[in-house]
Design a protein around this motif. Sequence first.
Motif, PDB file in Angstrom:
ATOM      1  N   ARG B 176       0.988  -1.459   0.085  1.00  0.00           N
ATOM      2  CA  ARG B 176      -0.045  -0.305   0.299  1.00  0.00           C
ATOM      3  C   ARG B 176       0.850   1.324  -0.032  1.00  0.00           C
ATOM      4  O   ARG B 176       0.930   1.965  -0.702  1.00  0.00           O
ATOM      5  N   LYS B 179       2.601   1.796  -3.054  1.00  0.00           N
ATOM      6  CA  LYS B 179       2.020   1.561  -4.997  1.00  0.00           C
ATOM      7  C   LYS B 179       1.682   3.534  -4.631  1.00  0.00           C
ATOM      8  O   LYS B 179       1.347   4.064  -5.291  1.00  0.00           O
ATOM      9  N   ARG B 183       2.153   6.460  -7.135  1.00  0.00           N
ATOM     10  CA  ARG B 183       1.445   7.247  -7.277  1.00  0.00           C
ATOM     11  C   ARG B 183       1.577   9.028  -7.398  1.00  0.00           C
ATOM     12  O   ARG B 183       1.252   9.765  -8.017  1.00  0.00           O
ATOM     13  N   ASP B 318      -5.195  10.958   6.322  1.00  0.00           N
ATOM     14  CA  ASP B 318      -3.883   9.697   5.927  1.00  0.00           C
ATOM     15  C   ASP B 318      -2.758   9.370   5.474  1.00  0.00           C
ATOM     16  O   ASP B 318      -2.474  10.511   5.028  1.00  0.00           O
ATOM     17  N   LEU B 320      -0.512   8.563   3.386  1.00  0.00           N
ATOM     18  CA  LEU B 320      -0.587   8.174   1.812  1.00  0.00           C
ATOM     19  C   LEU B 320      -1.288   9.502   1.217  1.00  0.00           C
ATOM     20  O   LEU B 320      -1.364   9.467   0.063  1.00  0.00           O
ATOM     21  N   GLU B 321      -2.412  10.324   2.060  1.00  0.00           N
ATOM     22  CA  GLU B 321      -3.142  11.362   1.038  1.00  0.00           C
ATOM     23  C   GLU B 321      -2.452  12.473   1.147  1.00  0.00           C
ATOM     24  O   GLU B 321      -2.690  13.160   0.240  1.00  0.00           O
ATOM     25  N   THR B 324      -0.297  11.930  -2.129  1.00  0.00           N
ATOM     26  CA  THR B 324      -1.039  11.745  -3.196  1.00  0.00           C
ATOM     27  C   THR B 324      -1.872  12.624  -3.839  1.00  0.00           C
ATOM     28  O   THR B 324      -2.001  13.446  -2.610  1.00  0.00           O
ATOM     29  N   VAL B 325      -1.944  12.934  -5.180  1.00  0.00           N
ATOM     30  CA  VAL B 325      -2.967  14.000  -5.697  1.00  0.00           C
ATOM     31  C   VAL B 325      -3.692  13.995  -4.589  1.00  0.00           C
ATOM     32  O   VAL B 325      -4.636  13.373  -3.822  1.00  0.00           O
ATOM     33  N   MET B 326      -3.782  15.560  -3.570  1.00  0.00           N
ATOM     34  CA  MET B 326      -4.940  16.074  -2.660  1.00  0.00           C
ATOM     35  C   MET B 326      -6.241  15.460  -3.383  1.00  0.00           C
ATOM     36  O   MET B 326      -6.582  15.227  -4.302  1.00  0.00           O
ATOM     37  N   ARG B 327      -6.764  15.181  -2.447  1.00  0.00           N
ATOM     38  CA  ARG B 327      -8.340  14.800  -2.230  1.00  0.00           C
ATOM     39  C   ARG B 327      -8.963  15.789  -1.577  1.00  0.00           C
ATOM     40  O   ARG B 327      -9.049  16.596  -1.426  1.00  0.00           O
TER      41      ARG B 327
END
Lengths: 133, 385
Positions: B176, B179, B183, B318, B320-321, B324-327
């Motif tokens: 996880r 990945k 990403r 998180d 991982l957030e 990675t690209v903003m949520r």
Amino acid sequence: MSEERRRESYMIVFFFIISISILLGAVLIWVGLQGAPSGSINSMMQFLFGIITIAVAAKMMSDLMKTREKEKEHKYEVVTVLQCKNCGVKMERPTRDGEYVGMITEEKCQKCGTSSMIIRFIYCKTPLEQAVS
Amino acid sequence: MISLMQLGGQQDWLSWILFIVFITILQFYAQKFQIWKWMNDISNALSQLKSYVNDASNTFIEEASKLGVSREEADKGLSRLKSFFIIEPVSLDPNGLIKRLEHIIDGYLDFLDREVSRIAPKADENKRANLRDQLEGIIVLDQIYRVVRHYLILGKRTQNWIYIAQIQMMLPEILRIAKAYWRAGEAFRRGLPIGDSIGPLVALNLIGNAEVKEIAPDVVGAEIDIEGRRVLVVKAKGPGGNVGKPGEAIERIIESRNGNIARIIMIDAAAKLEGEPTGEIAEGVGAAIGDPGPEKWKIEQAATKHGIPVDSIVIKMDQLEAITVMRPEIAKAAEEVVNRVKEAIVNRTRPGDYIIVAGIGNSIGVANREEAAHLIEVEAEGIAA
């Protein structure tokens, strides 16, 4: 043979083994049940082995399905949210390379037609668990 | 099939022998089968990790080769950097530890900058920063791959199932994380904002189209007015992937004004606990900055010396957030944070006060102001006077 085709071949072989196991399990259960009235311990063993065979096959099938699901590439959708500098209306579209938040573009506002929109957000709509699973 | 059906009756002894043989084999070899299955899982995961490393490397090489060198040269440069390491300063003697740590971090960033400039000589400032972040992601991915491979080989060689078991049990989380870094490479290649960019995004929303100036290495600031208060909004220089030296910027501003700062408000991303929603906003006190130490230390030192209160607003996500690209939940929290910052300024300071608001985090994909701004390098005194 490419990696993808090899994996596909493995999948087919596994699927075949699982199908045979289920069939064998069903036969063992049936034979076990046939001999049940006699009360022999052998019938009980056959029934038990049949249940175990089907349980193992079901577990293998479940693992196989999970693997296939994981291999499915989820679409990684990144969008840009633009806001009109004149009327404030927001619109969303797929992100283009080179864009960043705070950039003023010359795109036309769909509501008032002004050619000045600011990029307010760029974000990913794909849920995290799909993006990293 | 017929013989199978006839297993009962006269052939009872045969099925019993088969059953006992089966149980005996299991008795001796069950653990071997289990280890074999675990090793198989790790081998599959290792192939997956290798594909992430290769893919991220190829993307980097492709990007770099567009900027002045051949693919072979870019590949050679990257191969040399993959096993890059940092040796932490000795902590047995804590005297001057922060300064020594800062010196090593500066050396690390300088090294990466020089190497990226060599691999991609035609890259502009923003592209160079993005390539550096991309490179850092590859280094992490490669390290994960090497560690997993190490335990697999060690386990095979020593036949010690503890090595195998512990890595197999952590595999889902390892994959996880890997990945997420893979990403993240895509985000850095395209220069898209990541979760950690929320601090600079809030700062941008406050700055609007005010004039910005560079006040410390890779840190810009703009002065705005909020209900009669002079507010200096500070963020890392964007839209390239920089975190800058916000601690140094804040320290310079405080010293240039002889400590005449009413309040410091810091905005940063924070790791959420499981169960907490992404994008949740929390307020507290203290310096909200997730650097290895030096920048936080400078803020704490300067604030303590002059008795300046430090407030913090964090946006939960998180880990991982954050890379990675903003949520959407995080992006949409920015508007609420801007309102909270304004409320905090109005409620906790008086008109005429001077306040520092710092949007901490990686400024990738986030501009310095709402227009293409030309940065003017000035001393901190110039802006804070």
